[in-house]
Design a protein around this motif. Structure first.
Motif, PDB file in Angstrom:
ATOM      1  N   ARG A 115       0.834  -1.205   0.000  1.00 45.62           N
ATOM      2  CA  ARG A 115       0.000   0.000   0.000  1.00 45.62           C
ATOM      3  C   ARG A 115       0.869   1.256   0.000  1.00 45.62           C
ATOM      4  O   ARG A 115       0.562   2.241  -0.678  1.00 45.62           O
ATOM      5  N   HIS A 146      -9.010   8.032  -6.883  1.00 40.30           N
ATOM      6  CA  HIS A 146      -9.054   6.714  -7.508  1.00 40.30           C
ATOM      7  C   HIS A 146      -7.658   6.188  -7.862  1.00 40.30           C
ATOM      8  O   HIS A 146      -7.488   5.005  -8.158  1.00 40.30           O
ATOM      9  N   ARG A 199      -8.904   1.473   0.312  1.00 37.20           N
ATOM     10  CA  ARG A 199      -9.871   0.377   0.352  1.00 37.20           C
ATOM     11  C   ARG A 199     -11.263   0.933   0.064  1.00 37.20           C
ATOM     12  O   ARG A 199     -11.505   2.138   0.150  1.00 37.20           O
ATOM     13  N   SER A 200     -12.173   0.043  -0.252  1.00 37.59           N
ATOM     14  CA  SER A 200     -13.540   0.460  -0.564  1.00 37.59           C
ATOM     15  C   SER A 200     -14.131   1.239   0.610  1.00 37.59           C
ATOM     16  O   SER A 200     -14.168   0.758   1.739  1.00 37.59           O
ATOM     17  N   GLY A 201     -14.539   2.476   0.339  1.00 35.77           N
ATOM     18  CA  GLY A 201     -15.155   3.306   1.365  1.00 35.77           C
ATOM     19  C   GLY A 201     -14.176   4.029   2.266  1.00 35.77           C
ATOM     20  O   GLY A 201     -14.579   4.838   3.114  1.00 35.77           O
ATOM     21  N   GLU A 202     -12.885   3.796   2.098  1.00 35.11           N
ATOM     22  CA  GLU A 202     -11.873   4.412   2.954  1.00 35.11           C
ATOM     23  C   GLU A 202     -11.583   5.831   2.490  1.00 35.11           C
ATOM     24  O   GLU A 202     -11.475   6.096   1.293  1.00 35.11           O
ATOM     25  N   THR A 203     -11.446   6.741   3.438  1.00 37.41           N
ATOM     26  CA  THR A 203     -11.106   8.120   3.115  1.00 37.41           C
ATOM     27  C   THR A 203      -9.601   8.323   3.224  1.00 37.41           C
ATOM     28  O   THR A 203      -8.882   7.523   3.828  1.00 37.41           O
ATOM     29  N   TRP A 254      -6.845   6.621   5.770  1.00 37.61           N
ATOM     30  CA  TRP A 254      -5.620   5.987   5.253  1.00 37.61           C
ATOM     31  C   TRP A 254      -4.404   6.558   5.959  1.00 37.61           C
ATOM     32  O   TRP A 254      -3.523   5.817   6.413  1.00 37.61           O
TER      33      TRP A 254
END
Length: 651
Positions: free
Chosen positions: A61, A126, A131-135, A139
């Motif tokens: 990541r 994008h 991750r899905s829905g993560e701001t 992060w």
């Protein structure tokens, strides 16, 4: 394509320099062999993300985030924050994560959290590995402490005596598991297989996790952990099997595919046995979860890959050594109980690397001896390689650096090193890999993992001592491998100088020695220095130098230490291993360290080197490969970004 303007040296940053290696003789290979190399190279490059993840759960990541910033067209490259981020990213690429590839300590960023946040805000969401829905705020809250806080996950591999080595190591082989739990888990597996004459390498290809209070293994297979990467690896291995040079080579590749698909370590044993026995083909490879240096317990295999083809001329040297393996074993200075009565299947080749991957890239070994299982070595032998085009690149890049003149005090020794240094370095590697690792035997009932965290250091010391002992033997002159009885002294001098002094350039002030190979060299040099009169540290004009007054006595000391190291290995004497390593291999003389760093800094050299891979491009006609071209012009950042795009599978 190879050109006369080829340059071995390339980009430099931080404490690193990138080199290039040539594929000498590649154009003379057959189309089938070139195609096989291409397919195996693809399989090698698809393992990259596995290594990143194994070296730290946040590595992928963080890498993706940094790459998104680095490639965002709207971000200015002229700010100091961006320039420091670029250096940091290049170090992450080099080390397969946020920890130094050699010292294992976490990198210190040259930019601030606020500076990084400002850059991240300029990147389209994008493009970030959210991750899905993560701001972005979520992060940053999770990962900024991992990057910036020196107290959080500070070391990839910790081997400090008296600490829980799993809870204090950031490597991603265990999750929520402490050292005692892991040792008990695998000791139980070994006990259940105690009577087996062909035990598997327990834990080699799994992540040990605790779920709901229970320990279980997540196996690294096509349908398990790392499945997306392994699926790509097996795809290219299947294509390679279709152009194998012979039936046994094809069987080797198929067994590796079967192992990747099943995770069955018994199949891995079969693969290792077949791989050791396949010596007819000119092409060979290593692909899989192999070396265990990245695990503080020495069980889990880091993913690595290398594709190679024989260097016919240089192989004459290694084969001369391997053909005399029994003589070397019989004349070893160790207790006869610990020698192999019959040396089996020792195969040694000098090879040209054609592609490096995983834990072998960008930094790579100069020699390899496999398989690691002691029982396979005893029953079926081992296969050793010396990577001739890598050592050639190192040698050419180090010429006229001023290093010898700074750290060697007398001209006679400098002339000795200049005349015989490269030859003896190659011979030492050959003896270390071809015979050293394969020599000796465990006593019946000795656990191969009995030395625990000290096992890797002891094994490397054993192989180095074997090589040091025999490089001074007249047998090498009789075999035509050395020109005279003085040549070996160049190796003795540079080895002892490195172990006592110059390898300290790779240690940060205030740190101890951690890496297994460095510990091994320090152990040998310091033990010989403190247990005899052959070596002195002398001062000239305020500078410290190594002086060897009696080379024959030094060889006698090497023999004594080799005998003891082999006893420790053969008997599984953990306490003796611990005492040797902790007393001789770990601690750093602060004053000498400061002096060495100061003298080295004036030379303006990079202490670590790694390699940019060549680009292999298949040429097609009517859907069939008609040639494979080699290109050496791809830049470091260009290659790393391409690899992340083309071979990224796990995030």
């Amino acid at each position: 394509m190879q050109t006369d303007t080829f340059s071995y040296q390339d980009e430099r940053f931080a404490d690193l320099q990138l080199l290039r290696y040539r594929l000498n003789g590649f154009e003379q290979l057959s189309l089938r062999q070139k195609t096989l190399i291409y397919y195996l190279s693809q399989a090698t490059l698809y393992g990259r993300d596995i290594t990143f993840d194994q070296f730290g759960r946040y590595n992928l990541r963080i890498r993706k985030m940094l790459e998104a910033v680095y490639t965002a067209p709207q971000i200015s490259h002229q700010t100091e924050t961006f320039r420091q981020l670029e250096v940091y990213l290049k170090r992450v690429w080099f080390s397969n994560g946020i920890y130094h590839h050699y010292g294992c300590e976490k990198f210190v960023p040259g930019f601030s959290p606020d500076g990084l946040l400002e850059l991240l805000k300029q990147v389209e969401p994008h493009q970030l590995p959210l991750r899905s829905g993560e701001t972005l705020d979520e992060w940053c809250k999770e990962l900024f402490p991992v990057i910036f806080d020196p107290q959080i996950l500070p070391k990839r591999v910790n081997k400090a005596d008296g600490e829980d080595l799993l809870l204090t190591s950031a490597c991603n082989f265990y999750q929520d598991v402490n050292q005692q739990e892991a040792e008990d888990f695998y000791n139980a597996q070994k006990a259940a297989a105690e009577l087996s004459s062909q035990p598997p390498s327990f834990g080699l290809n799994t992540t040990l996790v605790k779920r709901d209070g229970q320990l279980r293994e997540e196996v690294w297979t096509v349908n398990g952990r790392y499945g997306k990467a392994i699926e790509k690896i097996t795809f290219w291995l299947k294509k390679a099997a279709g152009v194998a040079e012979n039936e046994r080579q094809q069987r080797v590749i198929q067994l590796l595919i079967d192992y990747y698909e099943s995770g069955d370590l018994n199949i891995f044993n079969q693969y290792c046995i077949e791989w050791v026995g396949e010596n007819e083909g000119q092409i060979d490879f290593v692909n899989g979860f192999i070396e265990v240096y990245g695990d503080p317990l020495g069980l889990k295999g880091s993913w690595e890959g290398i594709v190679e083809y024989k260097d016919v001329e240089a192989t004459r040297r290694t084969q001369t050594i391997s053909q005399n393996a029994q003589w070397f074993e019989d004349h070893s200075p160790v207790d006869p109980r610990f020698r192999k009565p019959t040396v089996k299947g020792v195969t040694a080749n000098a090879i040209c690397a054609a592609m490096l991957g995983g834990d072998e890239y960008p930094s790579t070994a100069i020699g390899i001896n496999l398989p690691n299982a002691d029982w396979i070595r005893a029953q079926y032998g081992s296969k050793s390689i010396t990577i001739s085009n890598i050592t050639d690149a190192y040698n050419k890049a180090s010429r006229d650096s001023g290093f010898k003149e700074e750290f060697v005090n007398d001209q006679d020794t400098i002339r000795l090193i200049e005349e015989y240094g490269d030859l003896c370095d190659d011979l030492h590697t050959d003896l270390h890999e071809c015979l050293g690792h394969g020599s000796g035997q465990l006593l019946q009932g000795t656990d191969p993992d009995a030395l625990k965290a000290y096992g890797n250091t002891i094994e490397e010391a054993r192989a180095d001592l074997f090589a040091l002992y025999y490089i001074a033997d007249r047998k090498l002159i009789e075999l035509g491998l050395l020109p005279n009885a003085d040549a070996y002294k160049s190796q003795y001098y540079t080895y002892i100088m490195n172990g006592l002094m110059t390898q300290l350039i790779r240690i940060q002030p205030g740190h101890q020695i951690e890496e297994a190979h460095m510990r091994n060299r320090a152990l040998i040099a310091r033990w010989c220095y403190e247990n005899g009169d052959a070596i002195q540290l002398v001062k000239h004009n305020g500078k410290t130098y190594v002086e060897i007054s009696d080379y024959q006595e030094l060889r006698t000391l090497v023999a004594r230490l080799l005998a003891e190291i082999q006893r420790i290995k053969s008997e599984g004497d953990y306490e003796a291993a611990r005492n040797l390593v902790e007393n001789y291999a770990v601690h750093v003389d602060t004053g000498l360290h400061h002096e060495v760093l100061s003298r080295y800094a004036k030379l303006n050299l990079a202490p670590y080197k790694g390699f940019i891979n060549p680009v292999l491009t298949p040429i097609y006609e009517n859907g069939n490969i008609i040639d494979v071209k080699v290109d050496y012009t791809e830049g470091y950042a260009q290659q790393m970004l391409r690899y992340s795009t083309e071979y990224g599978t796990l995030i």
